[in-house]
Design an enzyme around this catalytic site. Structure first.
Site, mmCIF file in Angstrom:
data_model
loop_
_atom_site.group_PDB
_atom_site.id
_atom_site.type_symbol
_atom_site.label_atom_id
_atom_site.label_comp_id
_atom_site.label_asym_id
_atom_site.label_seq_id
_atom_site.Cartn_x
_atom_site.Cartn_y
_atom_site.Cartn_z
ATOM 1 N N GLU A 249 95.386 -15.287 -21.914
ATOM 2 C CA GLU A 249 96.763 -14.826 -21.751
ATOM 3 C C GLU A 249 97.719 -16.006 -21.664
ATOM 4 O OE1 GLU A 249 96.661 -12.291 -18.258
ATOM 5 O OE2 GLU A 249 94.632 -11.658 -18.796
ATOM 6 N N GLU A 366 104.938 -6.776 -17.807
ATOM 7 C CA GLU A 366 104.192 -6.193 -16.688
ATOM 8 C C GLU A 366 104.927 -6.502 -15.388
ATOM 9 O OE1 GLU A 366 99.807 -6.678 -14.488
ATOM 10 O OE2 GLU A 366 100.217 -7.638 -16.419
#
Length: 451
Positions: A249, A366
């Site tokens: 990520e 997120e």
């Protein structure tokens, strides 16, 4: 009451004096305020054994620097010899030879750089500007890390004491999205503890060897101390319902500086970050360079350092381009930033499923919704505005691309999107010739439709 101050030590002597420093602060009873917070009670509650363990851990990850740079935002950047960086402490990398550059770059990359350089040089209002490495705040005094070293943001005793435990320092919490709140064809995004998303994703029946996107950078407000907001790319393989999920990520994130997850930075500035795991976030992997694993090759960009400037509502827009791809010859997963600037790589030895290929790519935002006082958080995702507000107001990902088995970049078509609660955060995708596949995403969280 007396106070103890940490002073940057260019010769690395600070590490040897850390334990004496902690005992001194215990004696006088107070630490300086960091980001307006007093950590006295956490020092008082820390046992001598815990402090000794913290000291040993800091000595392990804070490698002795050749020079040290004090950033205007309070960060301390250590210029560490590339062969002394934390990555090489990993048992699987004992005999690892650092790559300077990947043997092969993804095809079509040069054409893409031409397009990005056009937006980088544009000055008209409303045109996105590509973020440059010179804009990291630690470059403010003009000092650079010398050739042969890599910049590493120094971790402090404050950082570790704010973590849930030494084991949890620099790690994500594990959990999974509630199956009742997602479509049957949607990915099992690793989340939990109130995590909410607005993402685009690829199908699970394909093979991927990397991904790329240009991400709008904002400075979202965070309501509660146990919440965060981030925007990133996920490269995934393995099972979501087991313990073998592999994930790579990278993106930008904003954290409240106390007490959950803030151990990373100690402030709420947008920061460049990376993460990896091979066991569903249980024990392996970490953020940035807080554990052995990611090999940094760039001497100009510090992972975890703050990004400046950022986008402003109805004013200048700034974005970063992130590329992650698997080198087809040696199998390492490389990360590039902006105009073909190589940051470093995750060695192939670290992974199980990702040692072969990825099975899913995700792009998006997120947040953590702690539901303080029984209502939805007002922590913002992206710019804090819904997708329908459009350019200059809403946040975006543009020029979504994937890398195929031939090491070729191609625009993603037919992506799927997911948002668990569209009244709080949402996503809308589209396509045009200039931005390719793109989407606007985000939202304010708590509002009249999101109680």
């Amino acid at each position: 009451m007396g106070k103890c101050n940490i002073v940057a030590n260019k010769n690395g002597v600070l590490y040897l004096l850390l334990h004496l420093f902690l005992l001194c602060c215990l004696a006088v009873g107070e630490f300086d305020h960091v980001s307006g917070l007093n950590y006295t009670k956490y020092i008082r509650q820390a046992s001598r054994l815990r402090l000794e363990r913290i000291q040993k851990h800091l000595e392990k990850i804070n490698k002795p620097p050749l020079i040290t740079i004090q950033s205007p935002d309070g960060d301390i950047i250590d210029c560490v010899h590339k062969r002394k960086q934390p990555a090489l402490d990993h048992p699987l990398l004992k005999n690892h030879k650092i790559q300077r550059v990947p043997p092969e770059m993804p095809k079509r990359l040069k054409q893409e750089e031409v397009r990005n350089s056009m937006s980088n040089e544009a000055t008209i209002k409303g045109t996105p500007r590509q973020w440059q490495w010179q804009w990291q705040m630690w470059h403010g005094n003009g000092t650079r890390c010398p050739k042969g070293t890599v910049p590493i943001r120094r971790s402090s005793v404050h950082d570790v004491l704010r973590a849930k435990s030494l084991f949890h320092f620099g790690k994500k919490q594990r959990g999974f999205i509630n199956p009742a709140r997602r479509r049957a064809d949607a990915p099992d995004i690793v989340s939990g503890n109130g995590h909410e998303h607005a993402i685009a994703y690829t199908g699970t029946t394909q093979e991927f060897y990397g991904a790329r996107a240009t991400i709008n950078v904002w400075d979202p407000s965070i309501e509660e101390v146990n919440e965060f907001s981030l925007s990133q790319i996920w490269i995934l393989s393995g099972s979501f319902d087991g313990s073998d999920l592999n994930s790579i990520e990278a993106g930008w994130q904003v954290l409240v500086p106390f007490p959950v997850s803030p151990e990373l930075y100690g402030d709420n500035r947008p920061r460049l970050f990376t993460y990896w795991t091979t066991d569903s976030y249980e024990a392996t992997g970490c953020y940035n360079l807080l554990c052995a694993g990611f090999v940094q090759t760039n001497s100009r960009i510090a992972i975890g350092a703050s990004i400046s400037p950022v986008s402003q509502y109805t004013a200048n827009q700034y974005d970063i381009t992130i590329l992650i791809w698997k080198d087809p010859k040696l199998g390492n997963w490389w990360m590039g930033l902006g105009d073909n600037t190589l940051i470093g790589y995750w060695p192939a030895e670290l992974f199980t499923h990702l040692s072969d290929r990825a099975t899913m790519v995700e792009w998006g935002g997120e947040v953590v919704n702690s539901r303080a006082n029984g209502q939805h958080t007002s922590t913002q995702m992206g710019s804090g505005h819904f997708p329908e507000d459009g350019f200059g107001k809403s946040s975006y990902f543009r020029n979504l691309e994937v890398v195929d088995a031939d090491n070729s970049l191609s625009s993603v078509r037919g992506i799927s999107t997911l948002a668990e609660n569209t009244n709080c955060y949402n996503i809308r995708s589209s396509y045009n010739k200039e931005w390719g596949t793109f989407f606007y995403y985000g939202g304010p969280g708590n509002n009249l439709r999101c109680p």
